[in-house]
Design a protein around this motif. Sequence first.
Motif, short mmCIF file in Angstrom:
data_model
loop_
_atom_site.label_atom_id
_atom_site.label_comp_id
_atom_site.label_asym_id
_atom_site.label_seq_id
_atom_site.Cartn_x
_atom_site.Cartn_y
_atom_site.Cartn_z
N PRO A 49 0.81 -1.23 0.00
CA PRO A 49 0.00 0.00 0.00
C PRO A 49 0.84 1.28 0.00
O PRO A 49 0.40 2.30 -0.51
N PHE A 50 2.08 1.21 0.54
CA PHE A 50 2.95 2.38 0.56
C PHE A 50 3.21 2.90 -0.84
O PHE A 50 3.17 4.11 -1.08
N MET A 51 3.46 1.98 -1.79
CA MET A 51 3.72 2.41 -3.18
C MET A 51 2.53 3.17 -3.74
O MET A 51 2.70 4.21 -4.37
N THR A 52 1.34 2.65 -3.52
CA THR A 52 0.13 3.28 -4.06
C THR A 52 -0.14 4.61 -3.39
O THR A 52 -0.44 5.60 -4.05
N ILE A 53 0.00 4.66 -2.07
CA ILE A 53 -0.25 5.90 -1.34
C ILE A 53 0.78 6.96 -1.71
O ILE A 53 0.43 8.14 -1.91
N ARG A 54 2.05 6.55 -1.84
CA ARG A 54 3.11 7.51 -2.21
C ARG A 54 2.82 8.12 -3.59
O ARG A 54 3.01 9.32 -3.79
N GLU A 55 2.35 7.30 -4.53
CA GLU A 55 2.01 7.83 -5.86
C GLU A 55 0.92 8.88 -5.76
O GLU A 55 0.99 9.91 -6.43
N ARG A 56 -0.10 8.60 -4.97
CA ARG A 56 -1.23 9.52 -4.86
C ARG A 56 -0.82 10.83 -4.17
O ARG A 56 -1.24 11.91 -4.56
N ILE A 57 -0.02 10.72 -3.12
CA ILE A 57 0.37 11.92 -2.37
C ILE A 57 1.32 12.80 -3.17
O ILE A 57 1.15 14.01 -3.25
N THR A 58 2.34 12.18 -3.78
CA THR A 58 3.33 12.97 -4.51
C THR A 58 2.86 13.35 -5.91
O THR A 58 3.43 14.25 -6.53
N GLY A 59 1.87 12.64 -6.44
CA GLY A 59 1.39 12.91 -7.80
C GLY A 59 2.31 12.36 -8.87
O GLY A 59 2.16 12.67 -10.04
N LYS A 60 3.29 11.54 -8.46
CA LYS A 60 4.22 10.94 -9.41
C LYS A 60 3.75 9.54 -9.76
O LYS A 60 3.67 8.67 -8.90
N ALA A 61 3.43 9.34 -11.02
CA ALA A 61 2.88 8.07 -11.48
C ALA A 61 3.94 6.98 -11.52
O ALA A 61 5.14 7.26 -11.61
N TYR A 62 3.48 5.73 -11.50
CA TYR A 62 4.38 4.57 -11.63
C TYR A 62 5.07 4.62 -12.99
O TYR A 62 6.28 4.45 -13.09
N ILE A 63 4.31 4.87 -14.06
CA ILE A 63 4.87 5.02 -15.40
C ILE A 63 4.35 6.33 -15.99
O ILE A 63 3.15 6.58 -15.99
N THR A 64 5.26 7.16 -16.48
CA THR A 64 4.89 8.39 -17.18
C THR A 64 5.46 8.30 -18.58
O THR A 64 6.66 8.09 -18.75
N ILE A 65 4.60 8.45 -19.58
CA ILE A 65 5.02 8.37 -20.98
C ILE A 65 4.93 9.76 -21.59
O ILE A 65 3.87 10.37 -21.63
N THR A 66 6.07 10.25 -22.05
CA THR A 66 6.12 11.54 -22.73
C THR A 66 6.42 11.28 -24.21
O THR A 66 6.50 10.14 -24.64
N ASP A 67 6.61 12.36 -24.97
CA ASP A 67 6.93 12.20 -26.39
C ASP A 67 8.32 11.61 -26.62
O ASP A 67 8.56 10.95 -27.61
N LYS A 68 9.23 11.86 -25.69
CA LYS A 68 10.62 11.46 -25.89
C LYS A 68 11.08 10.32 -24.99
O LYS A 68 12.11 9.71 -25.26
N SER A 69 10.34 10.04 -23.91
CA SER A 69 10.82 9.03 -22.96
C SER A 69 9.71 8.40 -22.14
O SER A 69 8.56 8.85 -22.18
#
Length: 169
Positions: free
Chosen positions: A59-79
């Motif tokens: 649950p720490f991984m999921t809660i940390r994602e929600r609190i910090t707003g940093k997704a597990y995977i972020t896909i941009t145009d370049k990376s």
Amino acid sequence: MQEIRIYHSIWRTLLPTLGCAAFVVMAFTIIVDSQSSRFMQVVGIVGLLFFGLGFFVIPFMTIRERITGKAYITITDKSIIVRASTSFIINFSDVMSFDIAKMGKHDFVAIHYKPNVEIQKFEDASFFGRLARRLNTNLTGAQENLTTEGTNIKTEELLKILNERLKRA
């Protein structure tokens, strides 16, 4: 193009967390039971440590994602930015192709790097990193893989998105 963020699903992490809690209770019962042999008490302690850690980490991984707003995977145009136990960035310019690798019942997105990048990643890795890369290559055909386990996206959908971005890069 728009940035795509993939988070761990709260509902998909709930079941493993509850499973860990149940095993922690069973392990604790084995430890405090006066009828348990020494071997069973050691098994209980190992179970308590293993599933107790899982009870907090999952649950720490999921809660940390929600609190910090940093997704597990972020896909941009370049990376692709992956924030797992160790975070890393995959540049589309370094990738030759993506495909689906199966291992048992689990599907992964295999990342096939260009030969020069693959050699460089292998050489830059630590001893255990090299072992892990060799094992990954033998099992899935690629040094690195992305999993969608516990997320709200299917492997096939992620593969389609990555291949579209790779063509545009």
